[in-house]
Design an enzyme around this catalytic site. Structure first.
Site, short mmCIF file in Angstrom:
data_model
loop_
_atom_site.label_atom_id
_atom_site.label_comp_id
_atom_site.label_asym_id
_atom_site.label_seq_id
_atom_site.Cartn_x
_atom_site.Cartn_y
_atom_site.Cartn_z
N GLU A 174 5.94 6.69 -23.41
CA GLU A 174 4.71 7.43 -22.69
C GLU A 174 3.89 6.37 -21.79
OE1 GLU A 174 5.12 10.52 -22.87
OE2 GLU A 174 6.39 10.67 -24.56
N ASP A 203 12.24 5.73 -20.26
CA ASP A 203 13.06 5.35 -21.54
C ASP A 203 13.39 3.79 -21.19
OD1 ASP A 203 13.40 7.50 -23.03
OD2 ASP A 203 15.44 8.02 -22.34
#
Length: 638
Positions: free
Chosen positions: A487, A550
């Site tokens: 995030e 990611d």
């Protein structure tokens, strides 16, 4: 955590970790998938249904007024005897309103009420942060959605599109008959709906096009916007819901409004009316009788490969909790997460931000100017963990009307919709609320909001396998640590990088750094683009932002894990692969490939570790192993 076969990891990390589970895992008939995330969803569902059923039965008393209103509504949702007795009756007044429309002048007169009620219209208005000045809420005008999940389904040669439309047409014809239309009338409504739907398709974006956030910002002067339609007075409609005179309207789908008169005109009025009826019946059948509820899931189940609809008990639970989501989230957060865990995870987030900051400060491809601005953005990053500090005031206005008071499930939902939309429109031109949560605490997910520059971690995801005191620190970093850093990385992915520390759409990069970053993003696109999965191929452009996040998340979490005394990178990579375990129907996997900005779970587990040098030393991966990726092919961005 069990040890895994190193030889198996060399061939396929995901299968080495999850292979035994995959052999025995069964997708429940009312699911389209099962696995890490879904297991948590199911466990929370079971826990909260138990609690709320006890409250609904009167054996436990809710401890606050909003929860009391929720339980009253939950009882209505659970009362299928009453819902079946009511049949389609609750929706008939809305249908009659559409049936009685004579022309655009008539629609114009009723438009304010319909906007507040959230009834189907050929465009919609809403209020959100102005992307160039996120301190203030601006007005947005949106295009309607299509029947098929993405415009690519309408392409000639797409075999899924016609099959799905046939299922939709059959379902809607039967649903419309249950509201009182004769079969030939129902078929005519559906035919017109499909025709009007086709008129929308050329002027809206595909999922891939929508994945570029910067292209959402298409401000149009209000005077130009109101001239969009020759047949509706858009100024009067706007003034009826907004208290003031907007300078600008933001159009995420500008082409639709450029061609508005080709779609919304007197020649198409009959088509549009029938499209509105079909949209209404599809949207609200789930609040009516059980027969209509089940029938209305036919199309979505075909899309996802789900064999059976949810049973009555689960459907009532999701209907009620979806309506009172933040009330339910606060209950879950306080009872099952608590202030101590909230503080603990908040510290973990701050720790991950510190790791990220160190990595930015020693970054070798950013110039000093861009690097300093990136650190400033990171310093301003807002953190929300567990659950909100307080409930949004709109929920205090939700008062459930019981059958004795003339209320039913649908009438309450329409009333709540009206209150929520009135509240939303009242925020136009006012300061944005950066403390507002867009996910409830019982949601198994997390997010970064680029307009607010905040990261949010609901309580529901903060448990095993993502996070547990029973797991080693390395396993936790491979789970929740990577999620947290993922995030954070969204602040610097191809979308997030376009927004500054205040969430404003503003270029803070030097020209050289921006060009280099775009080349790195292209490398990430290439790494995933065209990979075979579920009989289809991954779209690297659609998934690039999540893949960048990611990669940054896993790399940053690994560095944090290595900073602990009990570092165990085998456990780190093992838990990373474990959290992505998923077994899904082919239909659902293919749907996600078309519309989801995330790569398939197995590829998220397998591809990203290949970019990290430590993965090779941890499992002795050699050039002739399937999991090997040559050093010059490894994508390293953050």
């Amino acid at each position: 955590m069990a040890t895994i076969n190193q030889a198996a990891v060399k061939q396929d990390l995901y299968d080495a970790v999850n292979g035994e589970w995959l052999k025995t895992a069964v997708i429940p008939d009312d699911h389209s998938s099962t696995g890490g995330f879904m297991d948590l969803v199911d466990a929370i569902e079971k826990t909260l249904m138990h609690d709320f059923d006890a409250m609904a039965a009167g054996t436990v008393t809710p401890d606050d007024p909003q929860l009391t209103e929720f339980i009253k509504f939950y009882r209505l949702a659970k009362d299928f005897d009453q819902r079946n007795a009511n049949g389609a009756e609750p929706i008939l007044p809305c249908l009659k309103q559409i049936d009685s429309l004579s022309d655009f002048a008539d629609l114009q007169q009723r438009m304010p009420d319909w906007i507040y009620d959230g009834l189907p219209l050929p465009f919609s208005l809403d209020v959100d942060a102005d992307m160039k000045n996120t301190k203030v809420n601006a007005l947005f005008a949106q295009a309607p959605g299509t029947i098929l999940p993405d415009k690519t389904y309408y392409d000639e040669g797409n075999q899924a599109g016609p099959k799905l439309l046939a299922i939709y047409a059959k379902m809607m014809t039967e649903l419309l008959q249950k509201t009182g239309y004769e079969k030939d009338e129902a078929q005519k409504i559906v035919d017109d709906t499909l025709q009007f739907d086709r008129l929308i398709v050329p002027w809206i974006k595909s999922a891939e096009e929508s994945a570029d956030y910067s292209k959402m910002y298409n401000p149009r002067k209000f005077n130009d916007f109101v001239n969009t339609s020759r047949y509706l007075d858009l100024a009067a409609i706007t003034y009826s819901v907004i208290d003031g005179n907007p300078d600008l309207v933001i159009l995420p789908e500008p082409a639709f409004f450029d061609h508005f008169n080709e779609v919304v005109n007197p020649d198409n009025f009959g088509l549009m009316k029938n499209w509105m009826k079909a949209k209404l019946v599809q949207r609200y059948s789930g609040y009516l009788s059980d027969e209509m509820r089940v029938l209305a899931t036919t199309y979505s189940r075909a899309l996802s490969g789900q064999k059976e609809p949810r049973n009555q008990a689960k459907s009532a639970y999701y209907l009620a909790t979806g309506t009172f989501d933040q009330v339910v989230g606060l209950y879950y957060g306080h009872k099952y997460f608590g202030e101590a865990a909230k503080a603990d995870v908040h510290q973990m987030v701050e720790k991950m931000i510190a790791v990220y900051k160190r990595r930015l400060q020693v970054n070798t491809w950013l110039s000093a100017d861009t690097r300093a601005k990136a650190v400033t953005k990171l310093d301003k990053l807002g953190i929300q963990v567990g659950y909100p500090d307080k409930l949004e005031t709109i929920y205090t206005k939700f008062k459930t009307h019981t059958p004795e008071q003339g209320g039913n499930v649908l009438s309450n939902v329409l009333h709540f919709n009206r209150l929520a939309r009135q509240d939303m429109f009242s925020k136009w031109g006012k300061a944005t609320d950066r403390t507002r949560w867009e996910m409830s605490a019982d949601t198994v997910n997390a997010y970064y909001h680029p307009f607010m520059n905040i990261i949010v971690f609901p309580a529901a995801i903060l448990q095993a396998p993502f996070y547990s005191l029973e797991q080693s620190s390395s396993a936790n970093y491979g789970g929740i640590g990577a999620v947290i850093a993922h995030e954070i990385s969204h602040a610097f992915d191809n979308n997030g990088a376009l927004f500054d520390e205040f969430g404003n759409l503003h270029n803070w990069w030097t020209e050289e750094d921006s060009a280099h970053f775009k080349e790195l993003a292209k490398s990430m696109i290439s790494e995933f683009d065209g990979l075979d999965f579920a009989g289809a191929k991954v779209n690297g452009t659609l998934t690039v932002s999540e893949n960048i996040a990611d990669a940054g998340g896993l790399s940053c979490a690994e560095e944090a894990a290595k900073g602990e005394d009990d570092v165990d990178l085998s456990a780190f990579f093992t838990n990373w692969a474990m959290v992505w375990r998923m077994k899904a129907t082919t239909e659902y996997m293919q749907l996600l490939l078309s519309i989801d900005v995330h790569a398939p779970a197995k590829l998220r587990a397998n591809v990203q570790p290949k970019n990290l040098d430590d993965f090779y030393t941890t499992f002795d991966i050699q050039p002739d192993d399937a999991m090997y990726l040559a050093p010059d092919k490894r994508v390293k961005i953050w």
